[in-house]
Design a protein around this motif. Structure first.
Motif, short mmCIF file in Angstrom:
data_model
loop_
_atom_site.label_atom_id
_atom_site.label_comp_id
_atom_site.label_asym_id
_atom_site.label_seq_id
_atom_site.Cartn_x
_atom_site.Cartn_y
_atom_site.Cartn_z
N UNK A 123 70.31 3.93 59.64
CA UNK A 123 69.81 5.25 59.26
C UNK A 123 68.59 5.13 58.35
N UNK A 124 68.57 4.12 57.51
CA UNK A 124 67.42 3.90 56.63
C UNK A 124 66.16 3.64 57.47
N UNK A 125 66.31 2.91 58.56
CA UNK A 125 65.18 2.66 59.45
C UNK A 125 64.69 3.97 60.06
N UNK A 126 65.62 4.77 60.58
CA UNK A 126 65.23 6.02 61.23
C UNK A 126 64.60 7.00 60.23
N UNK A 127 65.14 7.02 59.01
CA UNK A 127 64.55 7.89 57.98
C UNK A 127 63.10 7.49 57.71
N UNK A 128 62.85 6.19 57.59
CA UNK A 128 61.49 5.72 57.36
C UNK A 128 60.59 5.99 58.56
N UNK A 129 61.16 5.87 59.76
CA UNK A 129 60.39 6.13 60.97
C UNK A 129 59.92 7.58 61.02
N UNK A 130 60.81 8.51 60.68
CA UNK A 130 60.43 9.92 60.71
C UNK A 130 59.41 10.24 59.63
N UNK A 131 59.55 9.63 58.47
CA UNK A 131 58.57 9.82 57.40
C UNK A 131 57.20 9.32 57.87
N UNK A 132 57.19 8.14 58.49
CA UNK A 132 55.93 7.57 58.98
C UNK A 132 55.30 8.49 60.03
N UNK A 133 56.12 9.03 60.92
CA UNK A 133 55.60 9.93 61.95
C UNK A 133 55.00 11.19 61.33
N UNK A 134 55.69 11.76 60.35
CA UNK A 134 55.16 12.97 59.72
C UNK A 134 53.83 12.70 59.02
N UNK A 135 53.75 11.56 58.35
CA UNK A 135 52.53 11.23 57.62
C UNK A 135 51.35 10.94 58.54
N UNK A 136 51.63 10.48 59.75
CA UNK A 136 50.57 10.11 60.67
C UNK A 136 50.28 11.15 61.74
N UNK A 137 50.87 12.31 61.59
CA UNK A 137 50.60 13.40 62.54
C UNK A 137 50.14 14.66 61.79
N UNK A 138 49.45 14.47 60.68
CA UNK A 138 49.01 15.61 59.87
C UNK A 138 47.72 16.24 60.40
N UNK A 139 47.11 15.61 61.37
CA UNK A 139 45.91 16.19 61.99
C UNK A 139 46.36 17.36 62.87
N UNK A 140 46.16 18.58 62.37
CA UNK A 140 46.70 19.75 63.06
C UNK A 140 45.98 20.05 64.37
N UNK A 141 44.76 19.53 64.54
CA UNK A 141 44.05 19.73 65.81
C UNK A 141 44.54 18.75 66.86
N UNK A 142 44.72 17.51 66.46
CA UNK A 142 45.20 16.49 67.41
C UNK A 142 46.66 16.71 67.79
N UNK A 143 47.43 17.25 66.87
CA UNK A 143 48.86 17.48 67.12
C UNK A 143 49.17 18.97 66.93
N UNK A 144 48.45 19.79 67.70
CA UNK A 144 48.54 21.25 67.54
C UNK A 144 49.93 21.77 67.89
N UNK A 145 50.52 21.26 68.97
CA UNK A 145 51.85 21.73 69.37
C UNK A 145 52.88 21.39 68.30
N UNK A 146 52.79 20.19 67.74
CA UNK A 146 53.69 19.79 66.66
C UNK A 146 53.51 20.70 65.44
N UNK A 147 52.26 21.00 65.13
CA UNK A 147 51.96 21.87 63.99
C UNK A 147 52.57 23.26 64.20
N UNK A 148 52.47 23.78 65.42
CA UNK A 148 53.04 25.09 65.71
C UNK A 148 54.56 25.09 65.58
N UNK A 149 55.18 23.99 66.00
CA UNK A 149 56.65 23.89 65.87
C UNK A 149 57.05 23.76 64.40
#
Length: 240
Positions: A123-149
């Motif tokens: 679970x510690x691995x998955x928690x870090x993985x999700x944190x990493x994903x959130x930090x690297x998808x902050x570009x709202x134009x490149x990840x517009x669908x994610x931003x809308x969700x």
């Protein structure tokens, strides 16, 4: 100016507007817009201040509701989409994502055996993985669908936090309206017809908060956001 960014407007201000809508409608119905005076000016300013205050409360109450609902996971949603046991994605797809994220984190990806025998480490691995994903998808134009969700989740979370206030304001507004019709104070006027109209709008407002603003709606929005967050791994992999 952060108050006017897209997320703040849709995830904080919109829930705030829905919450205080009964008060705003009451003020509009009671005011004399044909010959506006000091009461109307004061009312207009009060409504703007009410919106700003409610938007700030939306975030605070939404966070509190999030901590309450996810109290067993340190106040944050814990999503299982990348685990071996989950069936949201095919095993081969999850395997590619886990391997990629493991390389980014510099950690070994958990196996199915690890999830069974060492669940905390997995679970510690998955928690870090999700944190990493959130930090690297902050570009709202490149990840517009994610931003809308993310906005959708924030909207439901914050509105759920404000739900008791919205229902209370609904009932108070009806009570104040009935008192104005009965006592006819000098500072406000309200006809029986307007009272009926307010009652109809209050019923719709009350029904939406009771039936549409639910824990399930918030959890569904959370799951949709988490799924899209995992899918963003595909775009990140193509960049490397």
């Amino acid at each position: 100016m952060d108050f006017f960014d897209t997320y703040s407007l849709k995830a904080r201000l919109f829930p705030a507007i829905l919450t205080v809508a009964p008060v705003v409608i009451l003020c509009l119905l009671c005011a004399s817009w044909v010959d506006p005076g000091l009461p109307e000016a004061v009312g207009a300013v009060a409504v703007m201040v009410l919106f700003f205050a409610a938007a700030n409360l939306a975030r605070r109450f939404g966070r509190a509701k999030e901590r309450e609902i996810f109290s067993d996971t340190d106040g944050r949603p814990r999503n299982p989409e990348l685990t071996h046991a989950d069936s949201t994605f095919p095993a081969s797809q999850k395997g590619r994502y886990r391997d990629y994220l493991a390389a980014q984190l510099g950690l070994p990806a958990p196996t199915a055996h690890d999830e069974q025998e060492r669940p905390r480490d997995a679970q510690a691995f998955y928690d870090q993985a999700y944190v990493w994903l959130r930090e690297n998808t902050r570009d709202t134009e490149a990840f517009k669908l994610l931003f809308n969700e993310n906005i959708s989740y924030g909207y439901y979370r914050n509105l759920l936090g404000l739900k008791p206030i919205g229902i209370l304001l609904n009932l108070l507004s009806l009570g104040v309206a009935a008192a104005i019709v009965h006592y006819q104070p000098a500072f406000a006027s309200l006809s029986n017809g307007k009272l009926v109209a307010l009652g109809g709008l209050a019923a719709i407002h009350f029904g939406y908060f009771v039936l549409g603003v639910t824990r399930k709606a918030m959890l569904d929005a959370s799951a949709i956001y988490a799924r899209q967050l995992v899918l963003s791994t595909e775009a990140l992999m193509k960049r490397t």
